[in-house]
Design an enzyme around this catalytic site. Structure first.
Site, PDB file in Angstrom:
ATOM      1  N   GLU A  83       0.820  -1.204   0.000  1.00 30.05           N
ATOM      2  CA  GLU A  83       0.000   0.000   0.000  1.00 30.05           C
ATOM      3  C   GLU A  83       0.857   1.258   0.000  1.00 30.05           C
ATOM      4  O   GLU A  83       1.724   1.428   0.869  1.00 30.05           O
ATOM      5  CB  GLU A  83      -0.920   0.009   1.220  1.00 30.05           C
ATOM      6  CG  GLU A  83      -1.853   1.204   1.254  1.00 30.05           C
ATOM      7  CD  GLU A  83      -2.858   1.138   2.396  1.00 30.05           C
ATOM      8  OE1 GLU A  83      -3.398   2.193   2.767  1.00 30.05           O
ATOM      9  OE2 GLU A  83      -3.109   0.034   2.907  1.00 30.05           O
ATOM     10  N   LYS A 267      -7.372  -0.347  11.993  1.00 35.82           N
ATOM     11  CA  LYS A 267      -6.744  -0.801  10.756  1.00 35.82           C
ATOM     12  C   LYS A 267      -5.554   0.080  10.423  1.00 35.82           C
ATOM     13  O   LYS A 267      -4.507  -0.391   9.948  1.00 35.82           O
ATOM     14  CB  LYS A 267      -7.768  -0.795   9.631  1.00 35.82           C
ATOM     15  CG  LYS A 267      -7.281  -1.468   8.334  1.00 35.82           C
ATOM     16  CD  LYS A 267      -6.689  -0.504   7.345  1.00 35.82           C
ATOM     17  CE  LYS A 267      -6.324  -1.193   6.029  1.00 35.82           C
ATOM     18  NZ  LYS A 267      -5.673  -0.254   5.073  1.00 35.82           N
TER      19      LYS A 267
END
Length: 428
Positions: A83, A267
């Site tokens: 990511e 998260k």
């Protein structure tokens, strides 16, 4: 080994230049440098011994987060993640925090739980006391299975008994072996001990043992990180630092009271932790499971971190979570890049690795809340994500910087827009 974790202008270098700089700081050998530069660093024969039905290997990028300083010691942090913005955000927050004294970390002993499920008992509370009366014998049986661990100062240290008197399947008695696993993650060790004591527990209770397995809620194996950040460190051209601090605390409070927000908030914490766990060959699934279960320990799902304002106006952030990681066993030993990641960090114990991971999680959490509470998450994230979009649109190395600049300037980071820009540049 003394390392300077400051990496000025690191992002502007190419991968080879970055590797050369990290190799010098981490004292990597020529063979280790070649291994990191090798796209096939995990040989197929090694991969075939790690899991079943192997047909190949799957690679993700490995970056290095800079500026981390824990308890006065500089640390280079390898992160394996796909990511964009994660490594950059962690490094940026580490730089701000460094100027305010760095991260202060600590951890508890490396204690894991093994659970032994006992059913078929009509007197569960009587069974509990019978088990506790025979506590030392159970510990001795468990410790007979791992003399090496005992020699290192580890082993089964205690026994707990939890009673569930009324389940849909009748009364259950759950025996917990509390095991010091030293520098291992500990799953194999505690599972072996649980299986070893099962027969003796059946004799004591007259019940039947079913499951014998570790718990991934490692609530006795905690790692902690703490930061203090001044208003001046958070002041920008557009925002006053004191205002930013209030905005961050408002954002935290939202996560503390609302599980829908807490899920995304946590998260973000794991966005920092998981890449460190993956890079070192540890079990990120176990860490995730334990963290989210720990977030529910008071009866509802909430923020794993806390953010407060001190009397002097400083922002105070803390994170304390289960961190079952190891330096020995599993992929940590078999994956060649995992061994190199540990060398780069210069860690000497599993507890030290756990503290690094939780510090990165806290940095990532702060980065996300700072962005969300001010200009919004998309501004920084999408600018970094633009390179991924450029790749998806087919940009060559020579075209990449140009197409990224065009998308960011237009505030339009989409594949179809990148394709249009490239077509125009190429005269199509």
């Amino acid at each position: 080994m003394t390392v300077d974790s400051r990496l000025p202008q690191f992002r502007s270098l190419n991968p080879q230049q970055r590797l050369e700089q990290i190799a010098q700081r981490a004292n990597l050998t020529a063979d280790e440098i070649a291994l990191l530069a090798n796209p096939a660093a995990l040989p197929l024969e090694v991969a075939n011994g790690m899991i079943e039905n192997v047909i190949g290997t799957f690679q993700i990028p490995m970056g290095v987060a800079g500026y981390f300083q824990l308890n006065g010691k500089d640390v280079l942090v390898p992160m394996a993640v796909e990511e964009p913005s994660v490594v950059a955000a962690a490094s940026f927050m580490a730089k701000l925090i460094r100027d305010c004294g760095g991260f202060h970390t600590s951890s508890s002993a490396p204690l894991m739980r093994a659970q032994v499920q006992v059913i078929g008992v009509s007197d569960p509370y009587g069974a509990r006391l019978a088990i506790l009366k025979d506590r030392q014998a159970i510990i001795d049986i468990a410790n007979s299975r791992d003399q090496l661990l005992i020699s290192l100062g580890g082993g089964c240290k205690d026994v707990e008994v939890h009673v569930f008197p009324d389940t849909p399947r009748g009364a259950m008695v759950i025996v917990h072996l509390i095991v010091d696993v030293r520098d291992a993650m500990g799953a194999n060790t505690v599972n072996t001990m649980a299986e070893a004591v099962a027969g003796h527990i059946e004799q004591i209770t007259g019940g039947k043992v079913r499951l014998r397995i570790l718990s991934n809620l490692a609530d006795l194996r905690l790692a902690r990180a703490h930061v203090r950040v001044s208003p001046e460190a958070l002041t920008t051209a557009d925002y006053d630092g004191a205002d930013v601090i209030n905005r961050i605390v408002d954002a935290y409070t939202f996560a503390a009271v609302d599980p829908y927000r807490a899920a995304t908030h946590n998260k973000g914490i794991m966005n920092g932790i998981d890449p460190v766990i993956v890079a070192t060959g540890n079990d990120w699934r176990a860490v995730e499971a334990g963290a989210h279960a720990y977030a529910c320990r008071n009866g509802h799902y909430t923020s794993l971190s806390t953010w407060e304002i001190a009397n002097d106006g400083y922002l105070v952030g803390t994170l304390e979570i289960p961190m079952p990681v190891g330096l020995v066993g599993g992929a940590t030993k078999t994956h060649p890049l995992a061994r190199l990641a540990l060398k780069m960090m210069d860690v000497k114990s599993a507890q030290e690795l756990a503290e690094i991971a939780v510090a990165v999680g806290l940095a990532q959490n702060m980065a996300a809340m700072r962005a969300l509470a001010t200009e919004g998450i998309q501004r920084g994230h999408m600018a970094l994500h633009a390179r991924n979009i450029g790749l998806a649109a087919g940009a060559s190395a020579d075209e990449m910087d140009w197409v990224v600049q065009q998308m960011v300037a237009a505030k339009d980071v989409r594949v179809d827009f990148a394709v249009k820009l490239l077509s125009q540049r190429r005269g199509k």
